[in-house]
Design an enzyme around this catalytic site. Structure first.
Site, PDB file in Angstrom:
ATOM      1  N   ASP A   1      21.507  63.334 -13.196  1.00 37.33           N
ATOM      2  CA  ASP A   1      20.455  64.381 -13.332  1.00 37.33           C
ATOM      3  C   ASP A   1      20.831  65.659 -14.646  1.00 37.33           C
ATOM      4  OD1 ASP A   1      18.865  63.176 -11.543  1.00 37.33           O
ATOM      5  OD2 ASP A   1      19.974  64.500 -10.016  1.00 37.33           O
TER       6      ASP A   1
HETATM    7  N1  URA Z   1      22.011  61.301  -7.168  1.00 34.00           N
HETATM    8  C1  URA Z   1      21.533  62.318  -7.464  1.00 34.00           C
HETATM    9  O1  URA Z   1      20.749  63.009  -6.779  1.00 34.00           O
HETATM   10  N2  URA Z   1      21.636  62.750  -8.730  1.00 34.00           N
HETATM   11  C2  URA Z   1      22.500  62.409  -9.829  1.00 34.00           C
HETATM   12  O2  URA Z   1      22.512  62.877 -10.876  1.00 34.00           O
HETATM   13  C3  URA Z   1      22.991  61.383  -9.325  1.00 34.00           C
HETATM   14  C4  URA Z   1      22.622  60.701  -8.026  1.00 34.00           C
END
Ligand code: URA
Length: 231
Positions: free
Chosen positions: A102
């Protein structure tokens, strides 16, 4: 593509002639004789016959980036800056991300132009462990460990996540190991147990660990050992 097909795609070589050349030991893949006409050959391999190059292998790239917060895991975007801005232009062609993070998440991000390799790294059926260091808004309850081990039901995908492990570091800090890479997976798992992720940092994917010497925003090529750990 099969080896015989690569040869017979060349002007003037029939499939029968291709098979005969291969059977006679006249064809090499990356310098080694190959007798299997049905051998699958990717675009990164160099195929030659009697010293003549039939297919020049493309250069494969496997990169580890220490992703800083604020960059989108995408190759292009009209609004946000993307991780591609952190990678030298000469490496951009065909590059894709093997397991996104993310925008606010940090840590190990792997980019490659080898689709077969990245599919193995991210295929949930292969169950390569992905380890994240996570901070949460509320203390992590003992129930969280149990619920993660049982798997969390994801309504949207209509599936239960694979068992995940927690290794508590502090009351609101833990290391989480998951074996898939579903959309916002770690955040959604904590949300399902009434908590909220405040920071998330990926430390490793399988045997590939974020290099301590890489500062946020820096990247390096993977080593042969790291690449082969996914093969
Ligand atoms: N899980 C998440 O919620 N975000 C990420 O960036 C990676 C795994």
């Amino acid at each position: 593509m099969k080896l015989s097909r690569i040869l017979s795609n060349q002007n003037g070589i029939s499939r029968k002639q291709a098979n005969a050349l291969i059977a006679a030991g006249a064809v090499t893949i990356d310098g080694a004789t190959c007798l299997g006409a049905a051998r699958e050959v990717d675009r990164f391999a160099t195929v030659a016959s009697h010293g003549r190059i039939i297919q020049q292998g493309e250069q494969a790239h496997y990169l580890m980036l220490h992703k800083p917060a604020g960059y989108l895991s995408a190759t292009e975007d009209k609004v946000h800056r993307t991780v591609m801005e952190l990678i030298h232009q000469s490496l951009h062609s065909g590059l894709h991300i093997a397991g996104r993070l993310d925008r606010a998440s940090t840590g190990l991000l792997i980019l490659t132009n080898d689709g077969g390799w990245s599919r193995r790294l991210t295929d949930p059926r292969i169950k390569i462990p992905k380890v994240y260091r996570v901070s949460t808004a509320k203390p992590i309850s003992p129930e969280t460990t149990e619920r993660f081990a049982e798997g969390i039901w994801f309504e949207f995908e209509q599936l239960t996540t694979s068992p995940a492990q927690l290794e508590l570091i502090g009351s609101k800090e833990t290391r989480v190991t998951i074996y898939e890479g579903r959309y916002h997976q770690v955040k959604r798992m904590f949300h399902a147990v009434g908590n909220r992720v405040t920071s998330l940092h990926r430390e490793s994917m399988g045997y590939i660990h974020l290099d301590d010497s890489l500062k946020p925003g820096a990247c390096r090529q993977l080593t042969e050992t790291e690449i082969n750990s996914v093969r």
